[in-house]
Motif scaffolding. Structure first.
Motif, mmCIF file in Angstrom:
data_model
loop_
_atom_site.group_PDB
_atom_site.id
_atom_site.type_symbol
_atom_site.label_atom_id
_atom_site.label_comp_id
_atom_site.label_asym_id
_atom_site.label_seq_id
_atom_site.Cartn_x
_atom_site.Cartn_y
_atom_site.Cartn_z
ATOM 1 N N ASP A 238 0.826 -1.218 0.000
ATOM 2 C CA ASP A 238 0.000 0.000 0.000
ATOM 3 C C ASP A 238 0.855 1.260 0.000
ATOM 4 O O ASP A 238 0.385 2.336 -0.410
ATOM 5 C CB ASP A 238 -0.927 0.022 1.213
ATOM 6 C CG ASP A 238 -2.078 -0.959 1.086
ATOM 7 O OD1 ASP A 238 -2.296 -1.490 -0.024
ATOM 8 O OD2 ASP A 238 -2.763 -1.218 2.098
ATOM 9 N N ASN A 239 2.095 1.137 0.474
ATOM 10 C CA ASN A 239 3.003 2.281 0.520
ATOM 11 C C ASN A 239 3.978 2.311 -0.654
ATOM 12 O O ASN A 239 5.013 2.992 -0.594
ATOM 13 C CB ASN A 239 3.759 2.279 1.852
ATOM 14 C CG ASN A 239 2.932 2.839 2.991
ATOM 15 O OD1 ASN A 239 2.900 4.046 3.222
ATOM 16 N ND2 ASN A 239 2.226 1.965 3.698
ATOM 17 N N GLY A 240 3.652 1.579 -1.711
ATOM 18 C CA GLY A 240 4.401 1.679 -2.955
ATOM 19 C C GLY A 240 5.683 0.892 -3.023
ATOM 20 O O GLY A 240 6.534 1.154 -3.892
ATOM 21 N N ALA A 241 5.836 -0.088 -2.143
ATOM 22 C CA ALA A 241 7.042 -0.905 -2.135
ATOM 23 C C ALA A 241 6.667 -2.375 -2.287
ATOM 24 O O ALA A 241 5.483 -2.744 -2.279
ATOM 25 C CB ALA A 241 7.824 -0.688 -0.846
ATOM 26 N N LEU A 242 7.681 -3.206 -2.416
ATOM 27 C CA LEU A 242 7.496 -4.647 -2.468
ATOM 28 C C LEU A 242 8.115 -5.277 -1.228
ATOM 29 O O LEU A 242 9.137 -4.786 -0.729
ATOM 30 C CB LEU A 242 8.167 -5.231 -3.721
ATOM 31 C CG LEU A 242 7.613 -4.784 -5.067
ATOM 32 C CD1 LEU A 242 8.500 -5.317 -6.194
ATOM 33 C CD2 LEU A 242 6.176 -5.262 -5.233
ATOM 34 N N PRO A 243 7.536 -6.361 -0.720
ATOM 35 C CA PRO A 243 8.182 -7.082 0.380
ATOM 36 C C PRO A 243 9.580 -7.525 -0.048
ATOM 37 O O PRO A 243 9.736 -8.158 -1.094
ATOM 38 C CB PRO A 243 7.261 -8.279 0.619
ATOM 39 C CG PRO A 243 5.934 -7.862 0.072
ATOM 40 C CD PRO A 243 6.257 -6.980 -1.104
ATOM 41 N N GLY A 244 10.580 -7.170 0.740
ATOM 42 C CA GLY A 244 11.952 -7.427 0.334
ATOM 43 C C GLY A 244 12.411 -8.852 0.511
ATOM 44 O O GLY A 244 13.328 -9.314 -0.187
ATOM 45 N N PHE A 245 11.773 -9.581 1.443
ATOM 46 C CA PHE A 245 12.202 -10.944 1.729
ATOM 47 C C PHE A 245 11.443 -11.979 0.913
ATOM 48 O O PHE A 245 11.998 -12.996 0.519
ATOM 49 C CB PHE A 245 11.998 -11.276 3.216
ATOM 50 C CG PHE A 245 12.821 -10.462 4.171
ATOM 51 C CD1 PHE A 245 13.883 -9.678 3.734
ATOM 52 C CD2 PHE A 245 12.538 -10.479 5.528
ATOM 53 C CE1 PHE A 245 14.643 -8.929 4.627
ATOM 54 C CE2 PHE A 245 13.290 -9.737 6.427
ATOM 55 C CZ PHE A 245 14.336 -8.959 5.980
ATOM 56 N N LYS A 246 10.156 -11.725 0.664
ATOM 57 C CA LYS A 246 9.283 -12.747 0.090
ATOM 58 C C LYS A 246 9.761 -13.154 -1.305
ATOM 59 O O LYS A 246 9.882 -12.329 -2.204
ATOM 60 C CB LYS A 246 7.842 -12.235 0.021
ATOM 61 C CG LYS A 246 6.834 -13.328 -0.250
ATOM 62 C CD LYS A 246 5.421 -12.848 -0.018
ATOM 63 C CE LYS A 246 4.435 -14.001 -0.117
ATOM 64 N NZ LYS A 246 3.051 -13.559 0.179
ATOM 65 N N GLY A 247 10.066 -14.425 -1.454
ATOM 66 C CA GLY A 247 10.550 -14.955 -2.725
ATOM 67 C C GLY A 247 12.061 -14.930 -2.861
ATOM 68 O O GLY A 247 12.615 -15.648 -3.706
ATOM 69 N N LEU A 248 12.738 -14.115 -2.065
ATOM 70 C CA LEU A 248 14.193 -14.048 -2.134
ATOM 71 C C LEU A 248 14.782 -15.251 -1.405
ATOM 72 O O LEU A 248 14.409 -15.519 -0.248
ATOM 73 C CB LEU A 248 14.676 -12.745 -1.495
ATOM 74 C CG LEU A 248 16.160 -12.415 -1.648
ATOM 75 C CD1 LEU A 248 16.504 -12.124 -3.108
ATOM 76 C CD2 LEU A 248 16.539 -11.222 -0.774
#
Length: 272
Positions: free
Chosen positions: A50-60
């Motif tokens: 919602d704040n214009g970013a992507l989850p940094g851990f998910k999928g990494l």
């Protein structure tokens, strides 16, 4: 190889870091007895998006979650579960966000209800060691100076400093050079360079420093079953001095905590 950032890139990284800071602040109002870490993971992912970013851990690295939630004797990398948090628990919430092609990555250890006094002391000491380490991230120093400061502060209280897991450089990749151990010798290791950005993250155990990995392939726990605490900040080297890009101010505001811990490491007043 250390990837040096321009001032403009550091400001982009600050924005990424502050998304994580705001996420942790939002979670601070939700972390309570009876809540599951799976629930926290769900609302964190929605907040980040919602704040214009992507989850940094998910999928990494095939990570299945937005948050890493490490409860009690879990050191780091705890996967969210449907087990409700209990009175007296502690939980380290490690969160990452990707925005403007740069990562933000930091962590805070939360208390649930009536936490034992010896655990509260471990939390306070670990948090103090974070800032002791940050203070050594400056012109003329080396990786070992940061690790030495953290190690001495914690081992003086009889705590175990985890060896196998370390902080790291951060930028367009979540993990960059240099590795930033929480132990070391002064004057040893890679020299700090203007414009570098690192994640400094003490992982400190109440008992032995020894750890083991659970069968889920992610969660790291203490070998003696005693509590572990984890704090993390993103820090840039600007004009030869450490500048914290992330902040715990949103967490502190949510929890009613008054703190000036970050003031010495921030050139501009943070408005929240």
């Amino acid at each position: 190889m250390i990837v040096v950032k321009t001032r403009e890139e550091i400001e982009l990284m600050r924005q990424s870091a502050l998304i994580v800071s705001k996420t942790l602040g939002m979670l601070a109002t939700e972390i309570k007895e009876g809540v599951t870490t799976n629930y926290l993971d769900t609302i964190a992912e929605q907040f980040i998006r919602d704040n214009g970013a992507l989850p940094g851990f998910k999928g990494l690295y095939d990570c299945p979650s937005t948050l890493l939630c490490s409860v009690n004797d879990a050191v780091v990398h705890g996967l969210p579960t449907d087990t409700p948090l209990k009175d007296g628990d502690i939980v380290s919430i490690d969160c990452g966000a990707l925005m403007n092609e740069f990562y933000g990555d930091h962590a805070y250890t939360f208390e649930i209800g009536n936490v034992a006094e010896d655990t509260k002391k471990l939390i306070q000491t670990t948090k103090e060691s974070l800032y002791a380490g940050i203070a050594q991230f400056k012109h003329g120093n080396r990786v070992g100076d940061v690790g030495y400061a953290i190690q001495q502060h914690c081992e003086a209280e009889g705590y175990g400093v985890v060896r196998e897991l370390v902080g790291h450089g951060v930028g367009k990749k979540l993990h960059e050079d240099p590795e930033m151990p929480n132990y070391g010798k002064r004057g040893r290791g890679k020299k700090f360079i203007e414009g570098m950005v690192v994640a400094i993250e003490p992982m400190i155990n109440m008992g032995t420093h020894r750890i083991k990995q659970l069968k889920d392939g992610w969660t790291i726990v203490t070998r003696d079953g005693k509590p572990s605490v984890h704090f993390e900040h993103d820090v840039a080297l600007i004009d030869g001095k450490p500048e914290i890009l992330s902040t715990f101010a949103y967490v502190h505001q949510a929890l009613g905590i008054t703190s000036n811990e970050e003031d010495a490491f921030r050139q501009n007043t943070l408005v929240i």
